[in-house]
Design an enzyme around this catalytic site. Structure first.
Site, PDB file in Angstrom:
ATOM      1  CG  ASP A 107      44.119  31.570 -32.158  1.00 15.83           C
ATOM      2  OD1 ASP A 107      43.354  31.433 -31.183  1.00 15.83           O
ATOM      3  OD2 ASP A 107      44.792  32.605 -32.344  1.00 15.83           O
ATOM      4  CG  ASP A 155      45.992  27.891 -35.456  1.00 13.33           C
ATOM      5  OD1 ASP A 155      46.480  29.029 -35.486  1.00 13.33           O
ATOM      6  OD2 ASP A 155      44.789  27.657 -35.707  1.00 13.33           O
TER       7      ASP A 155
END
Ligand code: ADP
Length: 306
Positions: A29, A258
């Site tokens: 992430d 993200d």
């Protein structure tokens, strides 16, 4: 030059190809967010704070960070651990499943490397990002030390940014995850939760529910992602609902949040207002989900800037 540091884990990704091949890349992430931020805002100094091993795949991972122009000075090399790894498989119906080998990954040791010299350098930044995955990955014994170090950064005036990114399988119990999340929300200045992150743990299932839940934590800026529904922001006592144009050709939603986070923070760091930052971040996420995997090709992503 504005500076942001992303703390967490990047992993080796294996994606099953035909019967005898696997495609290998890197994802995680915080890494995904750093990549997308830097692609849109090359003028923002962007670094990853993590630990990798001394193995060949760790070397390739660091080389990939460098290819993406991410600063690697805080990518520490553990002497015996190696990088974590996961395999993504897709069945006949398109359903994806993940298998992880990360329980002994070098990144779990990152706090060991955050000595006073490193912290003094991190304290010269503008923002410091960590997620619920970063927290889950840090070894349990090291978490109290992590919070102490984070407090030092906060006292130095760094904006702390948190995305809960809840992954049940990474936590020993729901209670443990909740305790850590609440601590993170207390200390953070900006939070970027997805509605779904809080549904399982707190039964919250709407943006308004997230606002009500987060209010006691006194965040300066709250950005709530809700898939193609909308993005709701609460900043300077102003509540805004931002419309999202749904993408019809969704190929893979991995790393949508993200990409959104990275581009949103880049926009905020370079002086854009909340609304413009959300629009740009949503455009970026909308492109990413039209491509397979966490990191989409540079050429396709360039459309964000047009
Ligand atoms: P996460 O990946 O953290 O679960 P979301 O699913 O809420 O987060 O997606 C993050 C962002 O990606 C959303 O705020 C939105 O901007 C964009 N997005 C997600 N799904 C779609 C979609 N179907 N169409 C357009 N944009 C989308």
């Amino acid at each position: 030059m504005k500076k942001i540091h992303f703390l967490g884990e990047c992993m080796v990704e294996l994606r099953a190809g035909d019967a005898s091949t696997m495609h290998q890349s890197f994802a995680g992430d915080v890494y995904n967010s750093a990549v997308y931020l830097k692609r849109v805002f090359p003028e923002v100094a962007t670094s990853i704070v993590t630990a990798v091993g001394q193995d060949n795949l760790s070397d390739k991972m660091v080389a990939t960070f460098e290819q993406e122009s991410i600063d690697t000075r805080y990518v520490f090399r553990h002497e015996s651990k190696v990088a974590g790894l996961y395999l993504v498989e897709t069945d006949e119906t398109g359903e994806r499943s993940f298998t992880y080998w990360r329980s002994d990954a070098a990144a779990r040791k990152v706090v060991d490397f955050l000595n006073s010299d490193v912290l003094a350098e991190l304290a010269t930044g503008d923002m410091f990002f960590f997620s619920g995955i970063s927290l889950a990955v840090i070894e349990e014994d090291a978490r109290s030390l992590f919070w102490e170090k984070l407090e030092l950064l906060k006292n130095a005036g760094i904006k702390l940014v948190f995305d809960p990114n809840y992954r049940a399988r990474l936590w020993r119990s729901e209670e443990q995850a909740k305790e850590q999340f609440e601590r993170a929300l207390h200390v953070s200045d900006i939070a970027l939760p997805g509605v779904e992150d809080l549904t399982e743990l707190y039964g919250v299932d709407s943006a308004q529910g997230v606002i009500d839940f987060c209010r006691p934590f006194g965040l300066q800026e709250l950005v709530i992602k809700n898939g193609p529904g909308s993005v709701v922001t609460f900043e300077s006592e102003t509540l805004l609902t931002h419309k999202i144009t749904p993408v019809t050709n969704v190929v893979d939603t991995t790393s949508a949040g993200d990409a959104f986070n990275g581009v949103y923070l880049g926009a905020r760091l370079t002086g854009q207002a909340v609304s413009g930052s959300v629009q740009l971040a949503a455009k970026a996420a909308g492109i990413v989900i039209q491509h397979p995997g966490a990191i989409c090709p540079v050429a396709a992503f360039d459309a964000v800037k047009s």
